[in-house]
Enzyme design. Structure first.
Site, mmCIF file in Angstrom:
data_model
loop_
_atom_site.group_PDB
_atom_site.id
_atom_site.type_symbol
_atom_site.label_atom_id
_atom_site.label_comp_id
_atom_site.label_asym_id
_atom_site.label_seq_id
_atom_site.Cartn_x
_atom_site.Cartn_y
_atom_site.Cartn_z
ATOM 1 N N GLY A 182 98.882 -25.709 81.142
ATOM 2 C CA GLY A 182 99.874 -25.122 80.129
ATOM 3 C C GLY A 182 99.633 -23.806 79.593
ATOM 4 C CD GLU A 199 102.612 -25.592 82.902
ATOM 5 O OE1 GLU A 199 102.119 -25.850 82.309
ATOM 6 O OE2 GLU A 199 103.632 -25.707 83.806
ATOM 7 C CB ALA A 210 98.804 -29.224 78.282
ATOM 8 C CD GLU A 249 98.217 -27.978 85.169
ATOM 9 O OE1 GLU A 249 98.126 -26.901 85.917
ATOM 10 O OE2 GLU A 249 99.368 -27.557 84.004
HETATM 11 N N1 DAK Z 1 92.385 -29.327 76.123
HETATM 12 C C1 DAK Z 1 91.592 -29.895 75.450
HETATM 13 N N2 DAK Z 1 90.266 -29.344 74.685
HETATM 14 C C2 DAK Z 1 89.656 -28.208 75.009
HETATM 15 C C3 DAK Z 1 90.773 -27.528 76.878
HETATM 16 C C4 DAK Z 1 92.419 -28.307 76.766
HETATM 17 N N3 DAK Z 1 92.519 -27.519 77.716
HETATM 18 N N4 DAK Z 1 89.889 -27.155 77.039
HETATM 19 C C5 DAK Z 1 88.663 -26.412 76.314
HETATM 20 N N5 DAK Z 1 88.773 -27.246 75.220
HETATM 21 C C6 DAK Z 1 87.377 -27.471 74.821
HETATM 22 C C7 DAK Z 1 86.161 -27.743 74.792
HETATM 23 O O1 DAK Z 1 86.682 -29.695 74.766
HETATM 24 C C8 DAK Z 1 85.308 -27.606 73.810
HETATM 25 O O2 DAK Z 1 85.482 -28.322 72.528
HETATM 26 P P1 DAK Z 1 84.451 -28.842 72.265
HETATM 27 O O3 DAK Z 1 83.487 -29.172 72.544
HETATM 28 O O4 DAK Z 1 83.373 -27.208 71.414
HETATM 29 O O5 DAK Z 1 84.329 -29.453 71.016
HETATM 30 C C9 DAK Z 1 86.057 -25.980 73.314
HETATM 31 O O6 DAK Z 1 87.306 -25.935 73.967
HETATM 32 C C10 DAK Z 1 85.292 -24.968 74.507
HETATM 33 O O7 DAK Z 1 85.697 -25.442 75.157
HETATM 34 P P2 DAK Z 1 83.952 -25.152 76.502
HETATM 35 O O8 DAK Z 1 83.005 -25.682 76.318
HETATM 36 O O9 DAK Z 1 84.482 -26.100 77.822
HETATM 37 O O10 DAK Z 1 83.576 -23.852 76.959
HETATM 38 P P3 DAK Z 1 83.910 -23.244 78.563
HETATM 39 O O11 DAK Z 1 82.896 -21.499 78.122
HETATM 40 O O12 DAK Z 1 82.329 -24.041 78.902
HETATM 41 O O13 DAK Z 1 84.858 -23.156 79.596
HETATM 42 C C11 DAK Z 1 86.443 -23.268 80.234
HETATM 43 C C12 DAK Z 1 85.808 -23.020 79.230
HETATM 44 C C13 DAK Z 1 88.549 -22.922 80.059
HETATM 45 C C14 DAK Z 1 86.726 -23.148 81.590
HETATM 46 C C15 DAK Z 1 86.845 -25.040 80.236
HETATM 47 O O14 DAK Z 1 87.225 -25.053 78.777
HETATM 48 C C16 DAK Z 1 88.573 -25.674 80.891
HETATM 49 O O15 DAK Z 1 88.194 -25.814 82.539
HETATM 50 N N6 DAK Z 1 88.591 -26.131 79.836
HETATM 51 C C17 DAK Z 1 90.013 -26.962 80.087
HETATM 52 C C18 DAK Z 1 91.169 -25.901 81.183
HETATM 53 C C19 DAK Z 1 92.156 -27.525 82.326
HETATM 54 O O16 DAK Z 1 92.128 -27.766 83.473
HETATM 55 N N7 DAK Z 1 93.411 -26.685 81.942
HETATM 56 C C20 DAK Z 1 94.793 -27.409 82.224
HETATM 57 C C21 DAK Z 1 94.752 -28.038 81.529
HETATM 58 S S1 DAK Z 1 96.197 -29.401 82.402
HETATM 59 C C22 DAK Z 1 102.652 -32.899 81.295
HETATM 60 C C23 DAK Z 1 102.708 -31.650 80.422
HETATM 61 C C24 DAK Z 1 101.613 -31.092 80.543
HETATM 62 C C25 DAK Z 1 100.493 -30.344 82.139
HETATM 63 C C26 DAK Z 1 100.913 -31.175 82.573
HETATM 64 C C27 DAK Z 1 102.073 -32.724 82.443
HETATM 65 N N8 DAK Z 1 103.493 -33.637 81.292
HETATM 66 C C28 DAK Z 1 104.220 -34.555 79.675
HETATM 67 C C29 DAK Z 1 103.801 -33.889 82.969
HETATM 68 C C30 DAK Z 1 100.049 -28.911 81.275
HETATM 69 C C31 DAK Z 1 98.270 -29.942 81.523
HETATM 70 C C32 DAK Z 1 97.847 -29.242 81.591
HETATM 71 O O17 DAK Z 1 97.676 -27.283 80.893
#
Ligand code: DAK
Length: 258
Positions: free
Chosen positions: A108, A111, A63, A131
């Protein structure tokens, strides 16, 4: 649509989350577009849908954290409901779905692929529910579907530790059904989709419904679900066509989805 593409290749649909600059992260617009695309799929024509991510790095990296960071409690609940409703629509799409996981499938994104019927991964795929490291729970069905797919103990380990796993481990725990070199993933997904599309479509859809609905109830109730769906196949041309051809020792005519 800005962020979700759908292309039909004869009887196969390819649905692509297309926001590569943010690693296909799911903001509310992406989820709403996904909802509209799912509503538009003609299951009279399309017999299997492949879900994938644009670019070479990510399936979906979760997400959208930037958008989520500003949510209030009420907005968080509404965002969770939006995602849950759309992912449930994907899970219950009448035709089979295959996730072609071509890179990061985190939060997400994990998921999303768990809402598909079958998961195929590239050797570069990475799965995880990060998360709790962000101060939240999985919110698009992760706590529910992960436990159903890999068992409660493994799901709890992965969700509590927020540990990412690579494709071979995902294969070993049964989260994915096969792993391919990245360059071969889509061709393999299409091969499987075409094989599914070559079978009697009403029977395939009935199998999906029997398995999905049966998993929610005890086995006796599940068997009743199966009996009803099994019976309904005997009203189809495709059953007549295939069984008559078998008895007459010839190849059946193409299935007509009727
Ligand atoms: N959200 C927004 N932007 C993201 C992103 C994300 N999840 N993942 C990557 N990006 C963006 C980065 O900010 C970056 O943007 P710029 O800086 O270039 O503008 C671009 O994508 C490239 O990412 P990186 O520069 O970070 O690329 P790397 O190769 O260095 O790293 C990575 C890749 C996948 C390891 C890293 O991007 C990363 O850790 N991303 C976040 C992964 C993550 O934590 N995902 C889970 C998100 S939590 C709920 C509803 C939904 C959810 C929970 C609760 N309720 C309402 C209760 C769901 C939660 C989640 O999904």
């Amino acid at each position: 649509m800005a962020f979700v593409e759908f292309t039909a290749k004869e009887q196969i649909g390819i649905l692509t989350i297309n926001r590569p600059n943010a690693l296909n992260a799911l903001n509310d617009q992406v989820i709403r577009e996904l909802d509209q695309v799912l509503d538009s799929i003609d299951v009279g024509t399309i017999r299997c849908v492949i879900v994938t991510g644009a670019g070479e790095k990510a399936f979906v990296a979760g997400a959208d954290i930037a958008q989520m960071s500003k949510l209030t409690k009420a907005e968080g609940e509404a965002f969770g409901k939006l995602g849950n409703d759309v992912f449930r629509k994907l899970e219950t799409l009448p035709v089979p779905t295959i996730a072609a996981v071509n890179g990061f499938a985190l939060g997400g994104g994990c998921e999303l692929c768990m809402s598909c019927d079958i998961r195929l991964a590239s050797e570069t795929a990475v799965f995880g529910q990060p998360e709790v490291g962000l101060g939240i729970t999985p919110g698009f069905g992760g706590t529910q579907r992960m436990a159903r797919l890999v068992g409660m103990g493994k799901a709890k380990e992965l969700i509590y530790t927020a540990r990412n796993i690579k494709a071979p481990e995902a294969l070993a725990i049964g989260l994915v059904q096969a792993v391919y070199p990245a360059a071969e993933l889509m061709a393999e997904a299409e091969k499987m989709a075409n094989r599914i599309a070559g079978n009697a479509p009403i029977a395939v859809r009935a199998c999906k419904k029997a398995i999905n609905d049966g998993m929610q109830v005890d086995i006796e109730a599940g068997e009743v679900i199966e009996e009803k769906l099994f019976g309904s196949c005997f009203e189809t041309q495709d059953q007549q066509n295939a069984m008559t051809a078998f008895i007459e020792k010839r190849k059946h005519d193409p299935f007509v989805n009727a």
